[in-house]
Design an enzyme around this catalytic site. Sequence first.
Site, PDB file in Angstrom:
ATOM      1  CB  SER A  63     -28.759  -2.323  12.261  1.00 28.21           C
ATOM      2  OG  SER A  63     -29.893  -2.506  12.736  1.00 28.21           O
ATOM      3  NE  ARG A 146     -36.620   2.555  14.153  1.00 22.95           N
ATOM      4  CZ  ARG A 146     -37.510   2.086  13.370  1.00 22.95           C
ATOM      5  NH1 ARG A 146     -38.783   2.485  12.854  1.00 22.95           N
ATOM      6  NH2 ARG A 146     -37.095   0.744  12.584  1.00 22.95           N
ATOM      7  CG  ASP A 147     -32.452   4.493  17.161  1.00 25.56           C
ATOM      8  OD1 ASP A 147     -32.488   3.431  17.339  1.00 25.56           O
ATOM      9  OD2 ASP A 147     -32.221   5.341  16.327  1.00 25.56           O
ATOM     10  CG  ASP A 253     -29.241   3.606   7.304  1.00 24.49           C
ATOM     11  OD1 ASP A 253     -28.757   4.462   8.050  1.00 24.49           O
ATOM     12  OD2 ASP A 253     -29.922   2.605   7.805  1.00 24.49           O
ATOM     13  NE  ARG A 254     -34.295   4.182   9.951  1.00 24.82           N
ATOM     14  CZ  ARG A 254     -35.493   3.717   9.412  1.00 24.82           C
ATOM     15  NH1 ARG A 254     -35.967   4.544   8.518  1.00 24.82           N
ATOM     16  NH2 ARG A 254     -35.716   2.502   9.873  1.00 24.82           N
ATOM     17  CG  HIS A 448     -31.388  -0.814  19.004  1.00 25.59           C
ATOM     18  ND1 HIS A 448     -30.281  -0.219  17.924  1.00 25.59           N
ATOM     19  CD2 HIS A 448     -32.255  -1.097  18.313  1.00 25.59           C
ATOM     20  CE1 HIS A 448     -31.048  -0.495  16.868  1.00 25.59           C
ATOM     21  NE2 HIS A 448     -32.277  -0.913  17.127  1.00 25.59           N
TER      22      HIS A 448
END
Length: 502
Positions: A63, A146-147, A253-254, A448
Amino acid sequence: MSLNKKLALIIIDGLGIGKKDDTNAVYLANPKTLNYLIKNYPTLEISAAQQPIGLLENQAGNSEIGHLTIGAGRIILNDNANINSYTKRLDYESLVLNDINNEIVHVVGMYSNGLVHSNYEHIHWIIKELVKNNNQVVLHLISDGRDDYPYGFAQFIEQINALKTQYNVIIKSLSGRYFAMDRDQRWERTQKAFNTMFIKQDKICEQSLLEVAQSIANHYESDEFVEPIVFNNDEKYNLKPYQKVILTNYRSDRMRQLAHLLKPNRKFNYHNPFLIKDIHLITLVPFPDVDAITLFEKQNLNNTLGDVLNDHHIKQARVAETEKYGHISFFFDGGINKHYASKTQYLIPSQKVATYDLCPQMSASLITKTIIDHYFDHDVFIVNYANPDMVGHSGNMKQTIQAILSVDSEIQKLYDFFKKNNGVLMITGDHGNAETMIDANGQIITSHSINDVWFIITDNNIVFDQTQKFSLANIAPTILEYLNIKKPIEMAASSMIKKIHK
């Protein structure tokens, strides 16, 4: 400048083009609105991963780089590649790290090769640089899931143990990213990770790191959800005033919430009840609103799409829910918080659920309502629907299908409203995800993909150039040509439009 037609760029997060089989939630959802638009309006399949957007071969999009590339209108050097350009040089020395001598230094980062938020090789490099000057490294690990593959953390244990042996690294803690990397102000999660990392805990894990990694599949849905645990409770390795903490994740962002607990900033109102004062915070690249020393500078991007629209006094609106708000503002504007006179930002609160497969519709309907309610106040809308990505990350096929159908329903509402009011939609994805839910071995995929995404425009006066392959970088030049605005020289990518019928 006022436009004859309202324009909305709709970014459907995590919606890629995959195989037409039962591994593809998009195909199984059979979204009637998207299918109709693809069939009846000019559509291209464009690249959203790998070299066409400045990533490595076989590297999936994400993203951050997706929105950065869309907004910039050019291929840019992403943070991972930028940092590597320094760390891979044998003659490079960090002035910041060279000034740290004979200290206890806390290093915090996600040990993953997903390359979305972090690169484990950067952790290695930092440790090697620190031990040159007789520093004691205390390592706080964050697991991905997750990634990367859901249980991919176990593959790194041998590497991590080698660091421990070779450089006398103290492995202090492990936390799943669900806790350490929350970005939705679920402070109880971030606080739990902070306390485990830096505050003395009564309970210590009796298992080795290897034993913990091997048992994750028996206790958690993935590495992402590992409860924060402590491996070493020695008082001297707890964080103390004036010590240094290095955050090795390059995507902000995280990391901003954890950074706030270490060194409070104006971005958040939350107060850390266990605040340790006078911490020296170090990040790899600048984080917005975070007071930290940085090891590497970011690439400066001028004349992004937002800049050009503002220069032409075009009223632009940015609309997204909390989970993706930073992407349609900070990242879309070149990795800088820009406050344009012509820009209005609408932050739609994300649903307060543990994971989004519990609420696959997320806040999509409120996003649509906001656009329609403010349609006549703006000229150009930049919009993100997060559902396919956020629910796709759960690995839950059934709920990901529902997420796609929820967004499809909202696209129908927007299409009807814009068509009625002589407006135009441009619809795309920022990267793939929901179209690859299961791999060839039948294992769930939560990460992704490297797949293409659609680019649709609901105007049959447009003829796309079909002779070359385009990417996300071509979207901003296309928007500017459609608006009859000359693209700036910095936008190296070209428009995808071959002809506009009058």
